[in-house]
Design a protein around this motif. Sequence first.
Motif, short mmCIF file in Angstrom:
data_model
loop_
_atom_site.label_atom_id
_atom_site.label_comp_id
_atom_site.label_asym_id
_atom_site.label_seq_id
_atom_site.Cartn_x
_atom_site.Cartn_y
_atom_site.Cartn_z
N ALA A 198 14.30 27.91 68.83
CA ALA A 198 14.53 28.60 67.56
C ALA A 198 14.06 30.05 67.64
O ALA A 198 14.76 30.98 67.20
CB ALA A 198 13.82 27.87 66.42
N PHE A 199 12.88 30.26 68.21
CA PHE A 199 12.33 31.61 68.31
C PHE A 199 13.23 32.52 69.14
O PHE A 199 13.53 33.65 68.75
CB PHE A 199 10.93 31.57 68.92
CG PHE A 199 10.44 32.90 69.39
CD1 PHE A 199 10.10 33.89 68.47
CD2 PHE A 199 10.34 33.18 70.76
CE1 PHE A 199 9.67 35.14 68.91
CE2 PHE A 199 9.92 34.42 71.19
CZ PHE A 199 9.58 35.40 70.27
N VAL A 200 13.68 32.06 70.29
CA VAL A 200 14.52 32.88 71.16
C VAL A 200 15.84 33.23 70.46
O VAL A 200 16.30 34.38 70.53
CB VAL A 200 14.80 32.15 72.50
CG1 VAL A 200 15.85 32.90 73.30
CG2 VAL A 200 13.51 32.03 73.30
N LEU A 212 6.28 37.19 74.33
CA LEU A 212 6.74 35.82 74.53
C LEU A 212 8.21 35.79 74.89
O LEU A 212 8.64 35.05 75.78
CB LEU A 212 6.47 34.99 73.28
CG LEU A 212 6.89 33.52 73.35
CD1 LEU A 212 6.16 32.78 74.47
CD2 LEU A 212 6.66 32.82 72.01
N LEU A 213 9.02 36.60 74.19
CA LEU A 213 10.46 36.63 74.47
C LEU A 213 10.73 37.08 75.90
O LEU A 213 11.61 36.52 76.58
CB LEU A 213 11.15 37.57 73.49
CG LEU A 213 12.68 37.72 73.65
CD1 LEU A 213 13.37 36.39 73.41
CD2 LEU A 213 13.22 38.79 72.71
N ALA A 214 9.99 38.08 76.38
CA ALA A 214 10.18 38.57 77.74
C ALA A 214 9.90 37.47 78.76
O ALA A 214 10.53 37.43 79.83
CB ALA A 214 9.28 39.77 77.99
N LYS A 215 8.96 36.60 78.45
CA LYS A 215 8.64 35.50 79.37
C LYS A 215 9.63 34.36 79.27
O LYS A 215 9.98 33.71 80.26
CB LYS A 215 7.22 34.98 79.07
CG LYS A 215 6.11 35.98 79.29
CD LYS A 215 5.97 36.35 80.75
CE LYS A 215 4.76 37.28 80.97
NZ LYS A 215 4.61 37.67 82.39
N LEU A 216 10.10 34.08 78.04
CA LEU A 216 10.96 32.93 77.82
C LEU A 216 12.42 33.18 78.20
O LEU A 216 13.11 32.28 78.69
CB LEU A 216 10.91 32.50 76.35
CG LEU A 216 9.62 31.84 75.86
CD1 LEU A 216 9.75 31.53 74.37
CD2 LEU A 216 9.34 30.56 76.65
N ALA A 217 12.92 34.40 77.94
CA ALA A 217 14.35 34.67 78.11
C ALA A 217 14.86 34.33 79.51
O ALA A 217 15.89 33.66 79.65
CB ALA A 217 14.66 36.13 77.75
N PRO A 218 14.16 34.76 80.60
CA PRO A 218 14.66 34.38 81.94
C PRO A 218 14.67 32.87 82.16
O PRO A 218 15.59 32.34 82.79
CB PRO A 218 13.66 35.08 82.88
CG PRO A 218 13.07 36.19 82.08
CD PRO A 218 13.00 35.65 80.68
N ALA A 219 13.65 32.19 81.63
CA ALA A 219 13.59 30.74 81.80
C ALA A 219 14.76 30.06 81.10
O ALA A 219 15.38 29.13 81.64
CB ALA A 219 12.26 30.20 81.28
#
Length: 304
Positions: free
Chosen positions: A11-13, A67-74
């Motif tokens: 949801a956050f992404v 957090l977005l910078a860490k999650l987006a590639p994953a």
Amino acid sequence: MKKTDLSGLVAFVAIAKERSFRRAAARLGVTPPTLSHTMRELEAQVGIRLLNRTTRNVSTTEAGEHLLAKLAPAFTDIDTALEGLNGFRDQPQGLVRINAPRTAIELVLVPHLGRLARDYPGITLEIVAEEGFANIVEQGFDAGIRLGEDLHNDMRAVRVTPDLRFAIVATPEYFQRYGRPEHPEDLLNHRCIGWRKIASGELHKWHFKKGDQMLSVTVNSPLVLDDARLMLQAALTHAGIAFAIEQEVREHLAAGRLEQVMAEWCAPFPGFYLYYPNRRNHSVALSTVINVVRYPSQTGHDEE
């Protein structure tokens, strides 16, 4: 964190990329209140605010941006892995989001919608009409369609129309009242329907070419619009002279509702291209749509 928190991260992404609860909810297939509740639960669990919310805008906080910078590639890796399963299916599946001006939608996409629905029922096609040049990466689109002259170098592109030509048109009633321009500079003495570029706010100059002669004219525009279809509708009400892609006005010209002038000054120009991020992995569903809508005679920008 518990396993159930993955839904909160999804949801956050989505919200962070869309910058909108409404658009993110539509993308995820949930209601905005449900998405808002999920986001509040995630922020309570991590103990820090991740989003700034106002009545008009949603943006990430400093912690949220981290957090977005860490999650987006994953999440991209997860999407790629899931997309790889398409190779085991008989038909491609998935969502393809395309941003394009209405003219391009009508000329490029609409003629192929029936075939896509019939031959590729697993593909969900979401088309958003937008006249300004869209940053498809930031706005979460898989592809966009724009004129070849407007493309960015960091995008891959596939030609989806032949070369196009503009037509300078008005109603017979208009020409009877104000006369027919014979040279581009004559337009300075006419009532022209202007087009305001959404992205830059600039009033579009009308460009002409005849042999080696090239002219750009800032026409007299008592009426200014930002939508090609509205420009054409205004011309049909005798409001003034408009420019339009020839294919859009052929029926009106044949029926006598509009008349064309200065055709010899309207040279062909690069048509529409479908463009998408210049990266190796993109979905099988997007590849399928590209293959369906691509123009058979390829020139200029091309991805393959």
